[in-house]
Design a protein around this motif. Sequence first.
Motif, mmCIF file in Angstrom:
data_model
loop_
_atom_site.group_PDB
_atom_site.id
_atom_site.type_symbol
_atom_site.label_atom_id
_atom_site.label_comp_id
_atom_site.label_asym_id
_atom_site.label_seq_id
_atom_site.Cartn_x
_atom_site.Cartn_y
_atom_site.Cartn_z
ATOM 1 N N GLY A 8 -12.704 38.220 58.503
ATOM 2 C CA GLY A 8 -13.317 39.034 59.759
ATOM 3 C C GLY A 8 -14.949 38.688 58.559
ATOM 4 N N THR A 10 -17.248 37.329 61.274
ATOM 5 C CA THR A 10 -18.413 37.284 61.802
ATOM 6 C C THR A 10 -18.506 38.811 62.170
ATOM 7 O OG1 THR A 10 -16.425 37.209 63.423
ATOM 8 C CG2 THR A 10 -17.760 35.451 62.649
ATOM 9 N N GLY A 11 -18.407 40.084 60.668
ATOM 10 C CA GLY A 11 -18.608 41.114 60.885
ATOM 11 C C GLY A 11 -19.919 41.662 59.985
ATOM 12 N N SER A 12 -20.468 42.702 60.259
ATOM 13 C CA SER A 12 -21.554 42.765 59.378
ATOM 14 C C SER A 12 -20.879 43.453 58.243
ATOM 15 C CB SER A 12 -21.281 44.550 59.960
ATOM 16 O OG SER A 12 -22.396 46.114 58.847
ATOM 17 N N ILE A 13 -19.602 43.633 57.765
ATOM 18 C CA ILE A 13 -19.509 43.340 55.774
ATOM 19 C C ILE A 13 -19.350 41.664 56.283
ATOM 20 C CG2 ILE A 13 -17.636 43.960 54.365
ATOM 21 C CD1 ILE A 13 -19.145 45.864 54.291
ATOM 22 N N ASN A 36 -12.737 37.137 66.025
ATOM 23 C CA ASN A 36 -11.936 37.185 66.343
ATOM 24 C C ASN A 36 -11.935 36.766 67.833
ATOM 25 O OD1 ASN A 36 -9.362 38.998 67.901
ATOM 26 N ND2 ASN A 36 -11.324 40.655 67.888
ATOM 27 N N ARG A 37 -13.887 37.312 68.194
ATOM 28 C CA ARG A 37 -13.904 36.491 69.300
ATOM 29 C C ARG A 37 -15.329 35.960 69.418
ATOM 30 N NH1 ARG A 37 -10.372 38.064 72.918
ATOM 31 N NH2 ARG A 37 -11.120 36.578 74.794
ATOM 32 N N ASN A 38 -15.872 36.851 68.464
ATOM 33 C CA ASN A 38 -17.118 35.555 68.272
ATOM 34 C C ASN A 38 -17.641 33.973 67.266
ATOM 35 O OD1 ASN A 38 -19.500 35.214 67.882
ATOM 36 N ND2 ASN A 38 -20.384 37.454 66.911
ATOM 37 N N ALA A 124 -13.143 46.221 51.861
ATOM 38 C CA ALA A 124 -13.327 47.171 52.658
ATOM 39 C C ALA A 124 -12.681 47.759 54.062
ATOM 40 C CB ALA A 124 -15.097 46.020 53.711
ATOM 41 N N LYS A 126 -10.842 49.659 55.239
ATOM 42 C CA LYS A 126 -10.654 51.613 55.053
ATOM 43 C C LYS A 126 -9.278 51.439 55.530
ATOM 44 C CE LYS A 126 -14.479 52.620 56.191
ATOM 45 N NZ LYS A 126 -15.758 53.325 55.077
ATOM 46 N N GLU A 127 -8.911 51.050 56.778
ATOM 47 C CA GLU A 127 -8.212 52.191 57.701
ATOM 48 C C GLU A 127 -7.040 50.876 57.618
ATOM 49 O OE1 GLU A 127 -11.087 50.217 59.105
ATOM 50 O OE2 GLU A 127 -11.790 50.828 60.561
ATOM 51 N N ASP A 151 -16.403 49.490 50.187
ATOM 52 C CA ASP A 151 -16.925 50.385 50.505
ATOM 53 C C ASP A 151 -17.865 51.316 49.445
ATOM 54 O OD1 ASP A 151 -17.256 52.057 52.866
ATOM 55 O OD2 ASP A 151 -14.959 52.926 53.069
ATOM 56 N N MET A 210 -24.731 48.439 60.924
ATOM 57 C CA MET A 210 -23.369 48.420 60.580
ATOM 58 C C MET A 210 -22.513 47.911 61.814
ATOM 59 S SD MET A 210 -22.393 52.028 58.460
ATOM 60 C CE MET A 210 -22.284 53.185 59.139
ATOM 61 N N GLY A 211 -20.740 47.226 61.623
ATOM 62 C CA GLY A 211 -20.347 47.505 62.966
ATOM 63 C C GLY A 211 -20.076 48.929 64.191
HETATM 64 N N1 LIG Z 1 -20.750 48.003 58.228
HETATM 65 C C1 LIG Z 1 -20.429 48.573 56.908
HETATM 66 O O1 LIG Z 1 -22.141 48.947 56.185
HETATM 67 C C2 LIG Z 1 -19.331 48.513 56.466
HETATM 68 C C3 LIG Z 1 -19.303 49.741 55.037
HETATM 69 C C4 LIG Z 1 -17.758 49.832 54.231
HETATM 70 C C5 LIG Z 1 -16.926 49.733 54.784
HETATM 71 N N2 LIG Z 1 -16.741 49.033 56.309
HETATM 72 C C6 LIG Z 1 -15.753 48.649 56.392
HETATM 73 O O2 LIG Z 1 -15.032 47.221 56.682
HETATM 74 C C7 LIG Z 1 -14.487 47.661 57.894
HETATM 75 C C8 LIG Z 1 -15.239 45.813 58.788
HETATM 76 O O3 LIG Z 1 -16.272 47.182 59.687
HETATM 77 P P1 LIG Z 1 -17.988 45.916 60.269
HETATM 78 O O4 LIG Z 1 -19.095 47.257 59.821
HETATM 79 O O5 LIG Z 1 -17.535 44.635 59.380
HETATM 80 O O6 LIG Z 1 -17.397 45.793 61.472
HETATM 81 P P2 LIG Z 1 -17.748 44.685 62.350
HETATM 82 O O7 LIG Z 1 -18.651 44.035 62.334
HETATM 83 O O8 LIG Z 1 -17.257 44.993 63.198
HETATM 84 O O9 LIG Z 1 -16.407 43.335 61.929
HETATM 85 C C9 LIG Z 1 -15.667 43.298 62.829
HETATM 86 C C10 LIG Z 1 -14.620 41.862 61.765
HETATM 87 O O10 LIG Z 1 -13.177 41.898 62.286
HETATM 88 C C11 LIG Z 1 -13.555 41.130 63.306
HETATM 89 N N3 LIG Z 1 -12.133 41.097 63.503
HETATM 90 C C12 LIG Z 1 -11.664 42.566 65.061
HETATM 91 N N4 LIG Z 1 -10.603 42.661 65.784
HETATM 92 C C13 LIG Z 1 -10.331 41.753 64.785
HETATM 93 C C14 LIG Z 1 -9.018 41.166 65.942
HETATM 94 N N5 LIG Z 1 -7.780 42.522 66.110
HETATM 95 N N6 LIG Z 1 -8.724 40.670 64.313
HETATM 96 C C15 LIG Z 1 -8.858 40.253 63.767
HETATM 97 N N7 LIG Z 1 -10.289 40.129 63.578
HETATM 98 C C16 LIG Z 1 -11.351 41.139 63.851
HETATM 99 C C17 LIG Z 1 -14.412 40.828 63.717
HETATM 100 O O11 LIG Z 1 -14.177 38.970 64.884
HETATM 101 P P3 LIG Z 1 -15.668 38.801 66.348
HETATM 102 O O12 LIG Z 1 -17.219 39.268 65.095
HETATM 103 O O13 LIG Z 1 -15.034 37.468 66.214
HETATM 104 O O14 LIG Z 1 -15.111 39.919 66.880
HETATM 105 C C18 LIG Z 1 -14.921 40.544 62.878
HETATM 106 O O15 LIG Z 1 -15.036 39.703 61.895
HETATM 107 C C19 LIG Z 1 -14.302 48.278 58.405
HETATM 108 O O16 LIG Z 1 -13.114 48.226 57.937
HETATM 109 C C20 LIG Z 1 -15.387 49.197 57.863
HETATM 110 O O17 LIG Z 1 -15.072 50.644 57.885
HETATM 111 C C21 LIG Z 1 -18.295 48.646 56.924
#
Ligand SMILES: NC(=O)c1ccc[n+]([C@@H]2O[C@H](COP(=O)([O-])OP(=O)(O)OC[C@H]3O[C@@H](n4cnc5c(N)ncnc54)[C@H](OP(=O)(O)O)[C@@H]3O)[C@@H](O)[C@H]2O)c1
Length: 392
Positions: A8, A10-13, A36-38, A124, A126-127, A151, A210-211
């Motif tokens: 993951g 490409t996401g926020s974490i 995934n898509r980015n 990260a 958590k799900e 987290d 965040m995402g």
């Molecule tokens: N953001 C925070 O500050 C934060 C804090 C604590 C915990 N968390 C946890 O960390 C996790 C990620 O959060 P995030 O905010 O970083 O989310 P996010 O920005 O939406 O990033 C999600 C990542 O997962 C990838 N992804 C999405 N669907 C997928 C799939 N079906 N198969 C494979 N890869 C997939 C995405 O790829 P693409 O970008 O290519 O779509 C991206 O790299 C979550 O469980 C969240 O609860 C986040």
Amino acid sequence: MKSVCVLGSTGSIGLSTLDVLRINQQSYRVFALTANRNIDRLVEQCLEFKPCFAVVPDEQLAEQCRLKISQSAAAATEVISGMESLEFVAKHHDVDIVVAAIVGAAGLLSTLAAAQAGKKLLLANKEALVISGDLLMSAVKDNNACLLPLDSEHNALFQCMPAGYQAGQGAAGIRKLILTASGGPFLNKPAAELRNVTVEQACAHPNWSMGRKISVDSATMMNKGLELIEASYLFAMPADLIEVLVHPQSVVHSMVDYIDGSVLAQLGNPDMRTPIAHALAWPERQASGVSPLDFMLNKQLSFAAPCYEKFPCLRLAYEVLATKGSAPAILNAANEVAVEGFLNKKIRFTDIPVLIQQALDTSSIEPLDSIDTVLRVDRVTRELTMRNMESI
Ligand SMILES: NC(=O)c1ccc[n+]([C@@H]2O[C@H](COP(=O)([O-])OP(=O)(O)OC[C@H]3O[C@@H](n4cnc5c(N)ncnc54)[C@H](OP(=O)(O)O)[C@@H]3O)[C@@H](O)[C@H]2O)c1
């Protein structure tokens, strides 16, 4: 040099993790990145970090990625596709550290693969833990994996636990865990106005960037509910020994209350690079790029009890944690579908807890005896919630 796989990326974490790796590049090499898509962002990351593997589950997108990479300076990176490729890189023998930062249940199998391969697993996602609970914790224990929470709340709790504490163990002398919650963007909005809030309002978190899925979870306070379940499994604590406390400033990231009257807290600016740097370097410390906490700018730290009537998702999380078995997986799957529906403007914000309650009311709770059961419960609940969404 430690070899790191960022699931993951490409996401926020993922971005915050790469920031920390960038400023500590003498200590880490990036082995694999996944998206995934980015694709554009993934290609940029490959150009900079030159991993051995880039994973894109969808073969068509992977082919586009291959083409872009083959014409670039990252040509040594091999692009692989298929969901099983996520597991392949997560358990690869050349990997020391796996950062599990895929959002939602989609991250379960790769997170589990890292645990089964005995990796240092920074969680990260958590799900994955919420839906698989004891199964993931047993995989960690049985394979001597090292599970560290990313987290911010759980990382804070981990930092405040007794020395020598390991994930999944209970610890003596603790009265309760106190999980702090910002309360999200609607903390001070009257409950009657929640019905009409927009996606943009729900995603505008006051303290964290965040995402979109976790942002909506923060707005419904389901994020705190998922964290409650996560904390229960990570720290082997029952629901009644985990208190949620609203702390709008997000400076105290969580606390451990001990039986001698001591309360240990971890404080810092709300920036995920702190827990990421901590977990990557643990048991050492390293720079994160986060500015020091300025107490003169943070003189007012306030605390309040959460409102369960206004945020029913938090109440539902306490209920499923008391029930356990497949109940947390049902809650999570219904929530993922409902949040997606809200983000796609198919349902209202206030329909999210209604759909989760419906799924819990009409599903039978069963013991979680295997990952196949988890995957089946997840799939069946998604189908059910999609149908329920049509008639809401
Ligand atoms: N953001 C925070 O500050 C934060 C804090 C604590 C915990 N968390 C946890 O960390 C996790 C990620 O959060 P995030 O905010 O970083 O989310 P996010 O920005 O939406 O990033 C999600 C990542 O997962 C990838 N992804 C999405 N669907 C997928 C799939 N079906 N198969 C494979 N890869 C997939 C995405 O790829 P693409 O970008 O290519 O779509 C991206 O790299 C979550 O469980 C969240 O609860 C986040």
